[in-house]
Design an enzyme around this catalytic site. Structure first.
Site, PDB file in Angstrom:
ATOM      1  N   LYS A 485       0.827  -1.205   0.000  1.00 38.34           N
ATOM      2  CA  LYS A 485       0.000   0.000   0.000  1.00 38.34           C
ATOM      3  C   LYS A 485       0.865   1.260   0.000  1.00 38.34           C
ATOM      4  CE  LYS A 485      -3.836  -1.682  -0.506  1.00 38.34           C
ATOM      5  NZ  LYS A 485      -3.105  -2.586  -1.366  1.00 38.34           N
ATOM      6  N   HIS A 504      19.185 -12.198   8.832  1.00 35.78           N
ATOM      7  CA  HIS A 504      19.646 -12.940   7.658  1.00 35.78           C
ATOM      8  C   HIS A 504      19.786 -12.032   6.436  1.00 35.78           C
ATOM      9  CE1 HIS A 504      19.366 -16.720   9.778  1.00 35.78           C
ATOM     10  NE2 HIS A 504      18.141 -16.415  10.146  1.00 35.78           N
TER      11      HIS A 504
END
Length: 609
Positions: A485, A504
């Site tokens: 959005k 990560h």
């Protein structure tokens, strides 16, 4: 995407065509045009930009005529300029077209070899030349169109005029919607019924490979073999005030605030005190769902995110394996379909090209059955699916989906609850989930009350270029939707990750210039999420938290960066927490001055691949 309006009437049709195009502006477009026949004189006007630019040109030099076609174009082949705007003219043939003609290059070469000259870069112009070539051989318009579309590969909805034959419009559809408006002494064509409610509520929904001829006194539908067909007439229940903004500044804001009612409507008549009511998916729905041993959910964009949330629900409540896939990828994979797998297609419009194609192909892949979840009862998806569940969101005009998403989630929650019941879900647990769903409209109203706090928060994002959204469990897809959005309507680059994935890779992006928005319901993953947020804080990240009022999230004295939400329970929390993310994107876009309802380069209904 592109919009079509056509009319054959005893009055001047140009004002009708322009009004119809305005009703279709929500679909997204970059140019517009119209053509009207007066006696045997053709008047055409085209313009880049908004329909108001086209209207200005028409009013500067108005013309009369009772037969015409009009179009809003979303560029696929060729730049968004006047030369590529529709209608396209070749000799006597005048054409508007939605969709993509996949073999246009071969057809263009063949037509050029006969001496024909092209004035645009579009795939559409080949249709005009094919029709004109047939007209020049003495064929009537209907037969010229029938023979021409037989040579087309791809998807199309077209409306065609013969400048030498006033009083008739011929339309055809394959893979793209087209509807007939039935009047008294006048008839109409459009790609969406919303373009027609100004003139009629009586409509005929054309089916795949239909060809239609409209005149002032008649509507005739044919197959591609030329044989006449019967198509039922319906009365549209769409009201003109349903597509007005009312007191709201933008359609998107209006549609955000319509969500409590839309969700209540989606639940009405489908949920009892003890569970989902019988056969809400169709007359044989319960029997088919009892046989399901797995689900493949296929969708695009926001609908794909709804499917990802449903995966968490269904696997938790029904213990069935669920695969969720983007439709454009699904179509080109050799998918493994385990025995008794249900195919679920999700689409707001029911005309999303990739999703529709995936649904059609599913019939050859050995699925137990198909289920369509959609907002448009007369859409192609609803007609094609074996089972269906309508979302009752009402018209959604803003390109960035809001109430369509929350009603899709509501429908999927009903599916998860019913699948769970059939597979022995604990009765006490089921009553709790039913209670949460019954409370959902009120929970959404409560979430909307956070708008002032979100509006204040939005001021901190105005000059940002990037943002990171975090969630865990079923809130991860909600974070994906929040990022989508924000990027859709404010043009801020935004990404979403499972909070546990920070270390990560994404953590490398975090510094004092990177706002991080976390969704924090009060559930079993809250402690894990809190630890992930500490990773952000330790790197100097600017952290904002949308937290359940009961969630213990230490803000380290920055309470102005926390917005409290009444989540209403872990089952419905993904739906409830969607609301503040929608409001954040909306208010950031307003402050940045972007086109909230019609963001650049995007279309509402993506009817091309």
């Amino acid at each position: 995407m592109c919009g079509i309006v056509a009319a054959v009437a005893q009055r001047d049709v140009a004002p009708i065509l322009i009004a119809g195009l305005k009703a279709l502006e929500y679909r997204g477009y970059d140019s517009a045009g119209l053509a009207v026949i007066e006696d045997q004189a053709l008047h055409r006007v085209r313009a880049t930009g908004k329909v108001r630019e086209l209207e200005t040109r028409y009013l500067d030099a108005p013309f009369a005529g009772g037969t015409g076609i009009a179009h809003t174009r979303w560029a696929t082949h060729g730049a968004p300029n006047e030369a590529n705007a529709h209608p396209h003219v070749a000799g006597r043939a005048v054409v508007v077209h939605n969709g993509i003609i996949e073999n246009h290059a071969d057809l263009r070469d063949a037509l050029k070899a006969t001496g024909r000259r092209f004035d645009s870069d579009t795939d559409t112009e080949v249709i005009a030349h094919l029709v004109d070539a047939a007209l020049q051989q003495g064929l009537p318009l209907r037969e010229a169109v029938r023979q021409s579309v037989a040579r087309l590969h791809g998807a199309y909805a077209i409306a065609v005029l013969d400048s030498a034959d006033p009083g008739v419009v011929v339309g055809a559809r394959r893979g793209s919607p087209l509807v007939v408006g039935v009047g008294i002494g006048e008839h109409f064509l459009a790609s969406d019924v919303q373009a027609l409610i100004q003139v009629t509520r009586q409509v005929i929904y054309l089916e795949e490979n239909d060809l239609v001829e409209i005149r002032r006194e008649s509507v005739q539908v044919f197959g591609l073999d030329g044989e006449p067909l019967e198509r039922a007439e319906h009365r549209s229940e769409l009201s003109s005030d349903a597509v007005e903004r009312g007191e709201y500044r933008h359609y998107m804001q209006k549609e955000i605030f319509e969500q409590p009612r839309a969700v209540a409507d989606t639940l009405e008549g489908r949920l009892g005190d003890d569970g989902v009511l019988p056969n809400i998916f169709g007359v044989d729905g319960d029997a088919l769902l009892a046989r399901v041993r797995g689900l493949h959910i296929v969708a695009c964009g926001t609908s794909y995110h709804a499917g990802l949330v449903a995966k968490y629900w269904i696997e938790a409540l029904a213990r069935l394996p669920v695969s969720v896939e983007v439709a454009s990828e699904y179509r080109y994979r050799n998918v493994v379909v385990p025995e008794d797998t249900l195919f679920v297609a999700i689409s707001q419009s029911g005309e999303t090209a990739d999703t529709l194609s995936a649904l059609c192909e599913s019939g050859q892949r050995g699925y137990l059955g198909t289920l369509g979840i959609c907002n448009v009862p007369e859409s192609s998806l609803v007609r094609e699916a074996h089972l269906k569940l309508m979302t009752r969101a009402g018209p959604e005009i803003g390109v960035a989906s809001t109430k369509a998403f929350t009603t899709q989630l509501t429908a999927l929650a009903l599916l998860a609850l019913e699948l769970g019941r059939q597979r022995g879900l604990d009765a006490g647990r089921q009553r709790d989930l039913v209670g949460q769903l019954q409370h959902l409209p009120r929970a959404l109203e409560s979430a909307l009350a956070c708008e002032p706090a979100i509006e204040a928060l939005a001021e901190r994002f105005v000059h940002r270029q990037h943002a990171l959204f975090l969630g865990r469990g079923a809130q991860f897809p909600v974070a994906l939707e929040g990022a989508l959005k924000l990027k859709e309507i404010s043009y801020i680059h935004a990404e979403a990750y499972p909070a546990g994935e920070l270390k990560h890779g994404p953590l490398a992006l975090v510094d004092e210039n990177m706002p991080v928005i976390a969704v924090a319901p009060n559930n079993t993953l809250l402690d894990k999420l809190s630890s992930n947020l500490q990773e952000v804080r330790a790197r100097g990240g600017e952290l904002y938290v949308l937290a359940d009022v009961d969630a213990a999230v230490d803000m380290h004295g920055e309470d102005d960066k926390r917005v409290d939400i009444h989540g209403g329970g872990s089952f419905i929390a993904p739906i409830v927490f969607t609301v503040p993310l929608q409001l954040l994107a909306y208010h950031v876009a307003v402050l940045r001055g972007t086109d909230v309802d019609q963001p650049r380069n995007l279309a509402k209904s993506v009817t091309v691949e």
